[in-house]
Design an enzyme around this catalytic site. Structure first.
Site, PDB file in Angstrom:
ATOM      1  CG  ASP A 197      -2.596  -9.454  -8.057  1.00  0.00           C
ATOM      2  OD1 ASP A 197      -1.974  -9.894  -7.064  1.00  0.00           O
ATOM      3  OD2 ASP A 197      -3.490  -8.600  -7.945  1.00  0.00           O
ATOM      4  CB  SER A 198      -5.340 -12.450  -5.881  1.00  0.00           C
ATOM      5  OG  SER A 198      -5.145 -11.138  -5.398  1.00  0.00           O
ATOM      6  CE1 TYR A 250      -6.432 -16.059  -5.421  1.00  0.00           C
ATOM      7  CE2 TYR A 250      -4.063 -16.376  -5.627  1.00  0.00           C
ATOM      8  CZ  TYR A 250      -5.343 -16.538  -6.131  1.00  0.00           C
ATOM      9  OH  TYR A 250      -5.521 -17.172  -7.330  1.00  0.00           O
ATOM     10  N   GLY A 251      -5.381 -12.938   0.394  1.00  0.00           N
ATOM     11  CA  GLY A 251      -4.655 -12.560   1.618  1.00  0.00           C
ATOM     12  C   GLY A 251      -5.161 -13.192   2.887  1.00  0.00           C
ATOM     13  CB  CYS A 268       0.172 -11.879  -6.125  1.00  0.00           C
ATOM     14  SG  CYS A 268      -0.887 -12.209  -4.716  1.00  0.00           S
ATOM     15  CG  ASN A 269       3.884  -8.577  -2.026  1.00  0.00           C
ATOM     16  OD1 ASN A 269       5.061  -8.442  -1.758  1.00  0.00           O
ATOM     17  ND2 ASN A 269       3.260  -7.710  -2.799  1.00  0.00           N
ATOM     18  CB  THR A 270      -0.912 -13.207  -0.879  1.00  0.00           C
ATOM     19  OG1 THR A 270      -1.176 -11.881  -0.420  1.00  0.00           O
ATOM     20  CG2 THR A 270      -1.506 -14.208   0.068  1.00  0.00           C
ATOM     21  CB  CYS A 325      -0.293  -5.883  -0.626  1.00  0.00           C
ATOM     22  SG  CYS A 325      -1.804  -6.332  -1.516  1.00  0.00           S
ATOM     23  CB  THR A 326       0.797  -6.022  -6.319  1.00  0.00           C
ATOM     24  OG1 THR A 326      -0.206  -7.049  -6.239  1.00  0.00           O
ATOM     25  CG2 THR A 326       2.172  -6.649  -6.272  1.00  0.00           C
ATOM     26  CG  HIS A 327      -4.714  -5.302  -4.518  1.00  0.00           C
ATOM     27  ND1 HIS A 327      -4.116  -6.494  -4.838  1.00  0.00           N
ATOM     28  CD2 HIS A 327      -5.987  -5.378  -4.988  1.00  0.00           C
ATOM     29  CE1 HIS A 327      -5.005  -7.275  -5.452  1.00  0.00           C
ATOM     30  NE2 HIS A 327      -6.149  -6.616  -5.562  1.00  0.00           N
ATOM     31  CD  GLU A 381      -9.559  -7.136  -6.523  1.00  0.00           C
ATOM     32  OE1 GLU A 381     -10.411  -7.570  -7.288  1.00  0.00           O
ATOM     33  OE2 GLU A 381      -8.365  -7.005  -6.848  1.00  0.00           O
TER      34      GLU A 381
HETATM   35  N1  DGL Z   1      -2.147  -8.285  -4.472  1.00  0.00           N
HETATM   36  C1  DGL Z   1      -1.884  -9.352  -3.600  1.00  0.00           C
HETATM   37  C2  DGL Z   1      -0.585  -9.179  -2.865  1.00  0.00           C
HETATM   38  O1  DGL Z   1       0.317  -8.535  -3.368  1.00  0.00           O
HETATM   39  C3  DGL Z   1      -2.920  -9.849  -2.640  1.00  0.00           C
HETATM   40  C4  DGL Z   1      -4.294  -9.425  -2.697  1.00  0.00           C
HETATM   41  C5  DGL Z   1      -5.243 -10.419  -2.107  1.00  0.00           C
HETATM   42  O2  DGL Z   1      -5.412 -10.479  -0.882  1.00  0.00           O
HETATM   43  O3  DGL Z   1      -5.793 -11.149  -2.920  1.00  0.00           O
HETATM   44  O4  DGL Z   1      -0.420  -9.696  -1.793  1.00  0.00           O
END
Ligand code: DGL
Length: 277
Positions: free
Chosen positions: A13-14, A45-46, A76-78, A196-198, A162
């Protein structure tokens, strides 16, 4: 690398978000070895371009391969939206035939089509995931166009997680704002995907501001179940994954900071190592 770990499953993940996926995967599949990699130095990453997300993800995946992983989950979805396809179609056949990389969007979409009753689905995600239209396209394909899918980008949610600002008035403000905006677009939504996994780390706030009776789709249990199924269907890969119940954590940032925050999220002691990509 200890000798006991030969071919761990890589979880990428990011930053911290993939820990929500790792936790459920380890619950469902405790026997395997795992390596978690968070690219905290370059998160989020988003908000980044397609090319940058692809390049960062590719580097991270190949580092996991170098550490012995045969199978990597983009938790990570992104990264799944912007890098998975190119890695699968271009990089693997060229440079790592036999290794596999799986994402989180398709497995989530496969479950969502069976959970909505009204046929109206809301997607919460990063700006990158939302603008990629990955969920809209995937759900459209799987449902034969039967679903109405609306999206809302929540660019502040990842920085809140974060920076460990969950459950603060600031976090509540942004969660309420984005949920209100989503339901203004379509009040018939009965299923909301935390795309988004966050976001599961903000679940208390999300529950507080979602209208009653809404089905919240968290990806952790879904990805874990789909991985179990994947390993059943691919015994050749299953046999290559080593099984010593071990876990190692790597971050591209400060190991001590990662260890402290990850321990809070996972409610268990974490000792991370720094990896320079
Ligand atoms: N956790 C990541 C996701 O599922 C993205 C977080 C990020 O923006 O880095 O998209």
């Amino acid at each position: 690398m200890t000798n006991s770990i030969k071919h761990p499953i890589g979880i990428f993940d990011s930053g911290y978000g993939g820990l929500t996926i790792l936790k459920e995967i380890r619950k469902a599949l405790p026997q395997y070895d795992y390596i978690y990699l968070g690219d905290n130095a370059r998160t989020p990453y988003g908000t980044r371009s397609f090319d940058v997300v692809y390049e960062y993800t590719r580097q991270s995946v190949f580092s996991l391969f170098e550490m012995g992983c045969e199978l990597v989950i983009l938790a990570c979805n992104t990264a799944s939206a912007k890098a998975l396809r190119t890695i699968q179609q271009k990089d693997l056949p060229d440079k790592a035939p036999g290794k596999r990389v799986l994402g989180v969007i398709r497995p989530s979409a496969e479950v969502v089509i069976h959970r909505t009753k009204t046929g109206h689905v809301g997607i919460l995600g990063t700006s990158g995931t939302v603008s990629s239209q990955s969920y809209v396209l995937e759900l459209d394909k799987l449902s034969g166009g039967a679903l109405t899918v609306v999206q809302e980008a929540c660019p502040m949610w990842v920085p809140i997680v974060e920076n460990n600002e969950i459950d603060t008035p600031g976090a509540n403000y942004f969660v309420q704002k984005n949920l209100k905006a989503l339901f203004e677009k379509d009040p018939l939504i009965d299923t909301v995907v935390l795309g988004c996994t966050h976001y599961p780390l903000l679940i208390r706030s999300i529950r507080q501001y979602l209208p009653g009776g809404i089905d919240i789709v968290e990806q952790g249990p879904i990805v874990a179940e789909k991985l179990l199924d994947y390993l059943h269907r691919h015994p050749e890969m299953e046999m290559r994954c080593s099984k010593n119940e071990s876990i190692r954590y790597f971050t591209t940032e400060h190991a001590a900071v990662f260890s402290e925050k990850a321990s809070v999220f996972l409610t268990e002691a974490v000792e991370a190592e720094t990896l320079h990509l």
